[in-house]
Design an enzyme around this catalytic site. Sequence first.
Site, short mmCIF file in Angstrom:
data_model
loop_
_atom_site.label_atom_id
_atom_site.label_comp_id
_atom_site.label_asym_id
_atom_site.label_seq_id
_atom_site.Cartn_x
_atom_site.Cartn_y
_atom_site.Cartn_z
N ASP A 8 0.79 -1.24 0.00
CA ASP A 8 0.00 0.00 0.00
C ASP A 8 0.82 1.29 0.00
O ASP A 8 1.39 1.68 1.02
CB ASP A 8 -0.92 0.03 1.22
CG ASP A 8 -1.86 -1.15 1.30
OD1 ASP A 8 -3.07 -0.94 1.27
OD2 ASP A 8 -1.37 -2.30 1.42
N GLU A 39 -4.05 2.00 -3.75
CA GLU A 39 -5.36 2.53 -3.37
C GLU A 39 -5.28 3.69 -2.38
O GLU A 39 -6.26 4.41 -2.21
CB GLU A 39 -6.23 1.41 -2.80
CG GLU A 39 -5.85 0.91 -1.43
CD GLU A 39 -7.06 0.89 -0.50
OE1 GLU A 39 -8.19 0.95 -0.99
OE2 GLU A 39 -6.84 0.83 0.72
N ASN A 40 -4.13 3.89 -1.75
CA ASN A 40 -3.94 5.02 -0.83
C ASN A 40 -2.99 6.07 -1.38
O ASN A 40 -2.54 6.96 -0.66
CB ASN A 40 -3.39 4.53 0.51
CG ASN A 40 -4.29 3.55 1.22
OD1 ASN A 40 -3.87 2.46 1.58
ND2 ASN A 40 -5.55 3.90 1.41
N ASN A 67 -10.38 -1.08 -1.07
CA ASN A 67 -11.66 -0.51 -0.66
C ASN A 67 -11.77 0.98 -0.95
O ASN A 67 -12.87 1.55 -0.94
CB ASN A 67 -11.91 -0.77 0.83
CG ASN A 67 -10.82 -0.22 1.72
OD1 ASN A 67 -9.65 -0.56 1.57
ND2 ASN A 67 -11.18 0.62 2.68
N HIS A 68 -10.65 1.67 -1.24
CA HIS A 68 -10.70 3.07 -1.65
C HIS A 68 -10.57 3.24 -3.17
O HIS A 68 -10.25 4.32 -3.66
CB HIS A 68 -9.59 3.86 -0.96
CG HIS A 68 -9.75 3.98 0.52
ND1 HIS A 68 -10.92 4.42 1.11
CD2 HIS A 68 -8.89 3.72 1.55
CE1 HIS A 68 -10.78 4.42 2.43
NE2 HIS A 68 -9.56 3.99 2.72
N HIS A 148 -6.86 -7.89 -0.53
CA HIS A 148 -6.96 -6.67 0.27
C HIS A 148 -8.00 -6.90 1.36
O HIS A 148 -9.21 -6.81 1.12
CB HIS A 148 -7.37 -5.51 -0.66
CG HIS A 148 -7.10 -4.16 -0.09
ND1 HIS A 148 -5.83 -3.60 -0.04
CD2 HIS A 148 -7.93 -3.23 0.44
CE1 HIS A 148 -5.91 -2.39 0.47
NE2 HIS A 148 -7.16 -2.15 0.78
N HIS A 173 -3.64 -3.99 2.96
CA HIS A 173 -4.68 -3.21 3.66
C HIS A 173 -4.35 -2.88 5.11
O HIS A 173 -4.64 -1.77 5.56
CB HIS A 173 -6.05 -3.89 3.61
CG HIS A 173 -7.13 -3.11 4.31
ND1 HIS A 173 -7.56 -1.87 3.87
CD2 HIS A 173 -7.85 -3.37 5.44
CE1 HIS A 173 -8.51 -1.42 4.68
NE2 HIS A 173 -8.70 -2.30 5.64
N HIS A 175 -1.42 -2.51 6.49
CA HIS A 175 -0.28 -1.57 6.49
C HIS A 175 0.87 -1.97 7.41
O HIS A 175 1.79 -1.18 7.61
CB HIS A 175 -0.75 -0.15 6.84
CG HIS A 175 -1.54 0.50 5.77
ND1 HIS A 175 -1.59 1.89 5.61
CD2 HIS A 175 -2.33 0.00 4.79
CE1 HIS A 175 -2.37 2.19 4.58
NE2 HIS A 175 -2.84 1.05 4.07
#
Length: 252
Positions: A8, A39-40, A67-68, A148, A173, A175
């Site tokens: 991530d 995604e982040n 999810n983002h 994820h 996810h 982290h």
Amino acid sequence: MRILFIGDIVGKIGRRMVKENLPELKREYNIQYTIANGENAAHGKGMTKAIYKELMGYGVDFITLGNHAFHKDEVFELFEADKKIIRPLNYPSIVPGEGFKKVNINNETLMIVNLQGRSFMESIDNPFTEIDALLKRESADQIFVDFHCETTSEAIAMGYYLDGRVNAVVGTHTHVQTNDAVVLDNGTMYITDVGMTGYKDGILGIDKEAVISRFLDQLPKRHVVPDKGDGILSAVVIDTVRQTIEPILIRE
């Protein structure tokens, strides 16, 4: 095939860590293909066209999400342009984007799959049955899965579930890199979470003060993703020929 997967990427610091370290990692480990969870990447949530281009310019070959995935509207244009980016496979079929793609590397086909867990996350389609259906209708020389998910139990379950059917299952996810990289009994390379690439001295890449405050008073707080400070890069190197998985953790 030697694959580098970067965990991530969180905000500007995460992108800087990729820029500063990816060229040397590719040389040192003789990497043939680089995948990153992005995604982040856009200040903690989502992906933009500019950041996609930026990461590709640093040497990333392919981007997975989570999810983002749809936090930034620009991602729809990336999906429409058929870029090297996927969202979780188990979103409903009417959702834009794809959950897997195949790429050709040195006359071999690599299928990259993105799945999202359901424990303590959005109630989307079942990742276990969706990957089953995919593997029944699609094939490739090598198959890589980014799962994820929130809980270690769901990640480990997916690893065992796919053991022998795919080459690698890596978790994203949470982290935090887990100390459990392993080759499972039937040859699948696995790690529960690769970890994040971002701000080192916070909480999951976020400024720690607001997070600690939330635990004290339970009131909503704005999460701040710092643009300056020391960074961390978390990744794994997967060798599908030798069947090895090697975690990487670089701290500034």
